[in-house]
Design an enzyme around this catalytic site. Structure first.
Site, PDB file in Angstrom:
ATOM      1  N   SER A   1       0.816  -1.218   0.000  1.00 12.60           N
ATOM      2  CA  SER A   1       0.000   0.000   0.000  1.00 12.60           C
ATOM      3  C   SER A   1       0.838   1.250   0.000  1.00 12.60           C
ATOM      4  CB  SER A   1      -0.866   0.120   1.246  1.00 12.60           C
ATOM      5  OG  SER A   1      -1.092  -1.002   1.903  1.00 12.60           O
TER       6      SER A   1
ATOM      7  N   HIS B   1      -1.400  -2.533  -6.982  1.00 11.04           N
ATOM      8  CA  HIS B   1      -2.062  -2.196  -5.720  1.00 11.04           C
ATOM      9  C   HIS B   1      -3.580  -2.263  -5.877  1.00 11.04           C
ATOM     10  CE1 HIS B   1      -2.809   1.041  -2.402  1.00 11.04           C
ATOM     11  NE2 HIS B   1      -2.973  -0.183  -1.929  1.00 11.04           N
TER      12      HIS B   1
ATOM     13  N   GLU C   1      -4.030   0.392  -8.738  1.00 10.84           N
ATOM     14  CA  GLU C   1      -2.973   1.390  -8.951  1.00 10.84           C
ATOM     15  C   GLU C   1      -1.736   0.622  -9.419  1.00 10.84           C
ATOM     16  OE1 GLU C   1      -2.075   3.281  -5.168  1.00 10.84           O
ATOM     17  OE2 GLU C   1      -2.192   5.262  -6.017  1.00 10.84           O
TER      18      GLU C   1
ATOM     19  N   ASN D   1      -2.881   6.170  -0.967  1.00 14.11           N
ATOM     20  CA  ASN D   1      -2.678   6.299   0.482  1.00 14.11           C
ATOM     21  C   ASN D   1      -2.002   7.587   0.902  1.00 14.11           C
ATOM     22  OD1 ASN D   1      -4.012   4.099   1.656  1.00 14.11           O
ATOM     23  ND2 ASN D   1      -2.524   2.756   0.658  1.00 14.11           N
TER      24      ASN D   1
HETATM   25  C1  LIG Z   1      -5.321   0.630   2.376  1.00 16.91           C
HETATM   26  C2  LIG Z   1      -5.066   0.553   0.930  1.00 16.91           C
HETATM   27  O1  LIG Z   1      -3.895   0.343   0.559  1.00 16.91           O
HETATM   28  C3  LIG Z   1      -6.027   0.794  -0.131  1.00 16.91           C
HETATM   29  C4  LIG Z   1      -7.454   0.488   0.194  1.00 16.91           C
HETATM   30  O2  LIG Z   1      -7.925  -0.557  -0.148  1.00 16.91           O
HETATM   31  S1  LIG Z   1      -8.259   1.647   1.044  1.00 16.91           S
HETATM   32  C5  LIG Z   1      -9.894   1.004   1.162  1.00 16.91           C
HETATM   33  C6  LIG Z   1     -10.649   1.214  -0.105  1.00 16.91           C
HETATM   34  N1  LIG Z   1     -11.991   0.732   0.105  1.00 16.91           N
HETATM   35  C7  LIG Z   1     -12.980   1.542   0.493  1.00 16.91           C
HETATM   36  O3  LIG Z   1     -12.788   2.746   0.624  1.00 16.91           O
HETATM   37  C8  LIG Z   1     -14.264   0.853   0.756  1.00 16.91           C
HETATM   38  C9  LIG Z   1     -15.308   1.824   1.274  1.00 16.91           C
HETATM   39  N2  LIG Z   1     -16.564   1.087   1.511  1.00 16.91           N
HETATM   40  C10 LIG Z   1     -17.379   0.744   0.509  1.00 16.91           C
HETATM   41  O4  LIG Z   1     -17.163   1.047  -0.660  1.00 16.91           O
HETATM   42  C11 LIG Z   1     -18.607  -0.029   0.880  1.00 16.91           C
HETATM   43  O5  LIG Z   1     -18.888   0.199   2.244  1.00 16.91           O
HETATM   44  C12 LIG Z   1     -18.467  -1.571   0.633  1.00 16.91           C
HETATM   45  C13 LIG Z   1     -18.370  -1.843  -0.862  1.00 16.91           C
HETATM   46  C14 LIG Z   1     -17.279  -2.188   1.350  1.00 16.91           C
HETATM   47  C15 LIG Z   1     -19.698  -2.278   1.200  1.00 16.91           C
HETATM   48  O6  LIG Z   1     -20.809  -1.710   0.591  1.00 16.91           O
HETATM   49  P1  LIG Z   1     -22.201  -1.502   1.346  1.00 16.91           P
HETATM   50  O7  LIG Z   1     -23.162  -1.017   0.325  1.00 16.91           O
HETATM   51  O8  LIG Z   1     -21.954  -0.707   2.556  1.00 16.91           O
HETATM   52  O9  LIG Z   1     -22.564  -2.924   1.892  1.00 16.91           O
HETATM   53  P2  LIG Z   1     -23.168  -4.172   1.160  1.00 16.91           P
HETATM   54  O10 LIG Z   1     -24.496  -3.883   0.535  1.00 16.91           O
HETATM   55  O11 LIG Z   1     -23.104  -5.253   2.190  1.00 16.91           O
HETATM   56  O12 LIG Z   1     -22.112  -4.495   0.025  1.00 16.91           O
HETATM   57  C16 LIG Z   1     -22.159  -4.013  -1.305  1.00 16.91           C
HETATM   58  C17 LIG Z   1     -21.619  -5.086  -2.203  1.00 16.91           C
HETATM   59  O13 LIG Z   1     -20.250  -5.371  -1.870  1.00 16.91           O
HETATM   60  C18 LIG Z   1     -20.104  -6.752  -1.554  1.00 16.91           C
HETATM   61  N3  LIG Z   1     -19.120  -6.865  -0.472  1.00 16.91           N
HETATM   62  C19 LIG Z   1     -19.113  -6.165   0.688  1.00 16.91           C
HETATM   63  N4  LIG Z   1     -18.045  -6.507   1.429  1.00 16.91           N
HETATM   64  C20 LIG Z   1     -17.375  -7.437   0.723  1.00 16.91           C
HETATM   65  C21 LIG Z   1     -16.178  -8.170   0.950  1.00 16.91           C
HETATM   66  N5  LIG Z   1     -15.442  -7.993   2.060  1.00 16.91           N
HETATM   67  N6  LIG Z   1     -15.765  -9.047  -0.006  1.00 16.91           N
HETATM   68  C22 LIG Z   1     -16.471  -9.223  -1.130  1.00 16.91           C
HETATM   69  N7  LIG Z   1     -17.615  -8.547  -1.407  1.00 16.91           N
HETATM   70  C23 LIG Z   1     -18.052  -7.673  -0.485  1.00 16.91           C
HETATM   71  C24 LIG Z   1     -21.475  -7.203  -1.111  1.00 16.91           C
HETATM   72  O14 LIG Z   1     -21.652  -8.587  -1.329  1.00 16.91           O
HETATM   73  C25 LIG Z   1     -22.374  -6.405  -2.008  1.00 16.91           C
HETATM   74  O15 LIG Z   1     -22.446  -7.008  -3.290  1.00 16.91           O
HETATM   75  P3  LIG Z   1     -23.716  -6.776  -4.260  1.00 16.91           P
HETATM   76  O16 LIG Z   1     -24.015  -5.311  -4.280  1.00 16.91           O
HETATM   77  O17 LIG Z   1     -23.171  -7.264  -5.529  1.00 16.91           O
HETATM   78  O18 LIG Z   1     -24.790  -7.563  -3.673  1.00 16.91           O
HETATM   79  N1  LIG Z   2      -5.982  -4.047   4.144  1.00 17.83           N
HETATM   80  C1  LIG Z   2      -6.147  -3.271   3.108  1.00 17.83           C
HETATM   81  O1  LIG Z   2      -7.162  -2.578   2.990  1.00 17.83           O
HETATM   82  C2  LIG Z   2      -5.124  -3.231   2.028  1.00 17.83           C
HETATM   83  C3  LIG Z   2      -3.883  -3.807   2.210  1.00 17.83           C
HETATM   84  N2  LIG Z   2      -2.960  -3.760   1.205  1.00 17.83           N
HETATM   85  C4  LIG Z   2      -1.650  -4.361   1.387  1.00 17.83           C
HETATM   86  O2  LIG Z   2      -1.784  -5.768   1.180  1.00 17.83           O
HETATM   87  C5  LIG Z   2      -0.850  -6.458   2.015  1.00 17.83           C
HETATM   88  C6  LIG Z   2      -1.597  -7.467   2.870  1.00 17.83           C
HETATM   89  O3  LIG Z   2      -2.567  -6.790   3.655  1.00 17.83           O
HETATM   90  P1  LIG Z   2      -3.816  -7.564   4.286  1.00 17.83           P
HETATM   91  O4  LIG Z   2      -4.262  -8.655   3.383  1.00 17.83           O
HETATM   92  O5  LIG Z   2      -4.767  -6.542   4.739  1.00 17.83           O
HETATM   93  O6  LIG Z   2      -3.110  -8.226   5.570  1.00 17.83           O
HETATM   94  P2  LIG Z   2      -3.564  -9.524   6.400  1.00 17.83           P
HETATM   95  O7  LIG Z   2      -2.971  -9.354   7.759  1.00 17.83           O
HETATM   96  O8  LIG Z   2      -5.018  -9.769   6.259  1.00 17.83           O
HETATM   97  O9  LIG Z   2      -2.817 -10.713   5.620  1.00 17.83           O
HETATM   98  C7  LIG Z   2      -1.450 -10.863   5.474  1.00 17.83           C
HETATM   99  C8  LIG Z   2      -1.203 -12.373   5.328  1.00 17.83           C
HETATM  100  O10 LIG Z   2       0.155 -12.599   4.937  1.00 17.83           O
HETATM  101  C9  LIG Z   2       0.658 -13.640   5.774  1.00 17.83           C
HETATM  102  N3  LIG Z   2       2.103 -13.544   5.827  1.00 17.83           N
HETATM  103  C10 LIG Z   2       2.884 -12.831   6.665  1.00 17.83           C
HETATM  104  N4  LIG Z   2       4.192 -13.028   6.360  1.00 17.83           N
HETATM  105  C11 LIG Z   2       4.226 -13.872   5.316  1.00 17.83           C
HETATM  106  C12 LIG Z   2       5.258 -14.450   4.536  1.00 17.83           C
HETATM  107  N5  LIG Z   2       6.544 -14.199   4.807  1.00 17.83           N
HETATM  108  N6  LIG Z   2       4.923 -15.273   3.510  1.00 17.83           N
HETATM  109  C13 LIG Z   2       3.637 -15.544   3.233  1.00 17.83           C
HETATM  110  N7  LIG Z   2       2.608 -15.032   3.943  1.00 17.83           N
HETATM  111  C14 LIG Z   2       2.898 -14.207   4.970  1.00 17.83           C
HETATM  112  C15 LIG Z   2      -0.009 -13.386   7.098  1.00 17.83           C
HETATM  113  O11 LIG Z   2       0.096 -14.513   7.918  1.00 17.83           O
HETATM  114  P3  LIG Z   2       0.197 -14.253   9.533  1.00 17.83           P
HETATM  115  O12 LIG Z   2      -1.171 -13.921   9.957  1.00 17.83           O
HETATM  116  O13 LIG Z   2       0.726 -15.534  10.034  1.00 17.83           O
HETATM  117  O14 LIG Z   2       1.189 -13.132   9.744  1.00 17.83           O
HETATM  118  C16 LIG Z   2      -1.442 -13.120   6.642  1.00 17.83           C
HETATM  119  O15 LIG Z   2      -2.168 -14.313   6.408  1.00 17.83           O
HETATM  120  C17 LIG Z   2      -0.074  -5.377   2.794  1.00 17.83           C
HETATM  121  O16 LIG Z   2       1.091  -5.048   2.087  1.00 17.83           O
HETATM  122  C18 LIG Z   2      -1.057  -4.220   2.782  1.00 17.83           C
HETATM  123  O17 LIG Z   2      -0.428  -2.976   2.931  1.00 17.83           O
HETATM  124  C19 LIG Z   2      -3.230  -3.194  -0.015  1.00 17.83           C
HETATM  125  C20 LIG Z   2      -4.471  -2.645  -0.258  1.00 17.83           C
HETATM  126  C21 LIG Z   2      -5.498  -2.581   0.765  1.00 17.83           C
END
Ligand SMILES: CC(=O)CC(=O)SCCNC(=O)CCNC(=O)[C@H](O)C(C)(C)COP(=O)(O)OP(=O)(O)OC[C@H]1O[C@@H](n2cnc3c(N)ncnc32)[C@H](O)[C@@H]1OP(=O)(O)O
Ligand SMILES: NC(=O)C1=CN([C@@H]2O[C@H](COP(=O)(O)OP(=O)(O)OC[C@H]3O[C@@H](n4cnc5c(N)ncnc54)[C@H](OP(=O)(O)O)[C@@H]3O)[C@@H](O)[C@H]2O)C=CC1
Length: 284
Positions: free
Chosen positions: A120, A141, A153, A191
């Site tokens: 991320s 990403h 991304e 991010n």
């Molecule tokens: C940290 C990083 O590096 C980058 C990132 O990823 S940052 C995070 C980016 N993501 C976001 O910002 C998500 C923001 N949240 C949302 O867009 C919405 O809340 C959400 C899509 C997660 C859920 O939507 P919602 O309308 O509140 O709930 P809900 O009606 O239950 O779900 C909508 C759809 O998503 C699906 N869904 C929800 N959560 C899910 C999950 N964890 N896995 C798979 N599908 C999922 C549902 O099945 C539903 O599908 P249909 O519309 O096709 O029936």
């Molecule tokens: N969470 C998010 O919304 C997002 C996350 N990311 C990125 O994706 C990556 C994973 O995040 P996320 O899935 O949320 O994290 P989770 O904690 O859900 O999953 C990480 C997994 O990797 C396993 N793991 C740790 N070390 C190793 C290794 N050496 N070899 C193989 N598997 C390993 C962990 O096992 P154990 O539990 O034993 O440590 C765990 O099952 C990170 O780089 C994160 O920044 C990108 C986009 C969105």
């Protein structure tokens, strides 16, 4: 060379989602994690998601069986790397862990294999430097939840070749995603913008301005965000949020990115959000 065999390293929330969308798009997938229970947890999440799609009439039971038959699992990195055309790494957000996996994969994988990271925020150029194939290392990403979110991304490292970029963009499109190209700077685009907002929401709790629920309501009802920032932080994982803020803070050397002490405290307490059962909210 066209991509057919995909290996996903890390079967957590991101790795399992990536494996699912790859198998749905017809790729052969190997899903890897360090221990069998984690692999099985990832596979269960995929099975649950597909079953929900069957219930909703979007897939048939036969489609579900076909998709699952394209996914095999392993706890051996050798097995994951040996036949892969592309490896997508989705392990925890720590540079040392990613460097260790990439240097091992560089030894294991065939010469043509592309090594992609779902990081991320961490620099792709730095991850690539531990391999002897920096031109084949790239950031891919995905956003969480992977099956729902449209964006991938794509981050070029300093040495990433145009050919590898084109192959990965084409693959993202085959996954029905929209690829957006960005350069290799801390936090990329997503991010760099999202996480300071989440960190600020945490400061708002820390300074007693409002409760988490009130802050989330303001952002949901006032700004039309689908989730409030604290619900989103719990959803992403507070450990991941902290790692991203640390990368921004160290990478830019600017105090505006300092992680909120409350975020550090929660992570130290093991309150990692939804995945650990407690963060800003409690999950039963
Ligand atoms: C940290 C990083 O590096 C980058 C990132 O990823 S940052 C995070 C980016 N993501 C976001 O910002 C998500 C923001 N949240 C949302 O867009 C919405 O809340 C959400 C899509 C997660 C859920 O939507 P919602 O309308 O509140 O709930 P809900 O009606 O239950 O779900 C909508 C759809 O998503 C699906 N869904 C929800 N959560 C899910 C999950 N964890 N896995 C798979 N599908 C999922 C549902 O099945 C539903 O599908 P249909 O519309 O096709 O029936
Ligand atoms: N969470 C998010 O919304 C997002 C996350 N990311 C990125 O994706 C990556 C994973 O995040 P996320 O899935 O949320 O994290 P989770 O904690 O859900 O999953 C990480 C997994 O990797 C396993 N793991 C740790 N070390 C190793 C290794 N050496 N070899 C193989 N598997 C390993 C962990 O096992 P154990 O539990 O034993 O440590 C765990 O099952 C990170 O780089 C994160 O920044 C990108 C986009 C969105």
């Amino acid at each position: 060379m066209s991509i057919q065999n995909v290996s996903v390293i890390g079967a957590g929330q991101m790795g399992s989602g990536i494996a699912q969308v790859c198998a749905q798009a017809g790729f052969q997938v190997v899903l890897h994690d360090i221990e069998e229970p984690y692999v099985q947890k990832g596979l269960q999440a995929i099975t649950r998601n597909l079953a929900r799609n069957v219930e909703k009439g979007r897939l048939t039971e036969e489609d579900k069986t076909d998709i699952l038959s394209r996914i095999t699992t392993t706890t051996q990195l050798e097995t994951a790397g040996q036949q892969a055309d592309i490896v997508i790494e989705a392990i925890l957000e720590k540079m040392e862990a990613k460097e260790s996996v990439f240097s091992q994969l560089d030894q294991i994988c065939p010469a043509h294999t592309i090594l992609a990271s779902n990081t991320s925020s961490l620099p792709i150029t730095e991850i690539a430097a531990v391999t002897n194939r920096a031109e084949q290392v790239i950031g891919m990403h995905f956003m969480n939840p992977v099956p729902v979110m449209k964006l991938v991304e794509i981050i070029r490292g300093l040495a990433t070749s145009d050919e590898v970029f084109a192959q990965v963009k084409d693959m993202a499109e085959q996954l029905q995603k929209t690829a957006v190209e960005v350069n290799d700077f801390p936090g990329f685009v997503s991010n760099r913008i999202l996480m300071p907002m989440i960190n600020e929401a945490i400061y708002t709790v820390y300074e007693g301005v409002a409760t988490p629920a009130a802050i989330d309501d303001v952002m949901k009802l006032g700004m039309n965000h689908p989730m409030g920032p604290l619900t989103l932080a719990d959803f992403i994982g507070l450990d991941t949020c902290l790692s991203i803020m640390e990368t921004l803070y160290e990478g830019f050397g600017d105090s505006k990115y300092r992680p909120c002490p409350l975020l550090r405290k929660y992570v130290k307490a093991g309150w990692l959000g939804k995945k650990s059962g407690r963060g800003f909210y409690q999950y039963t």
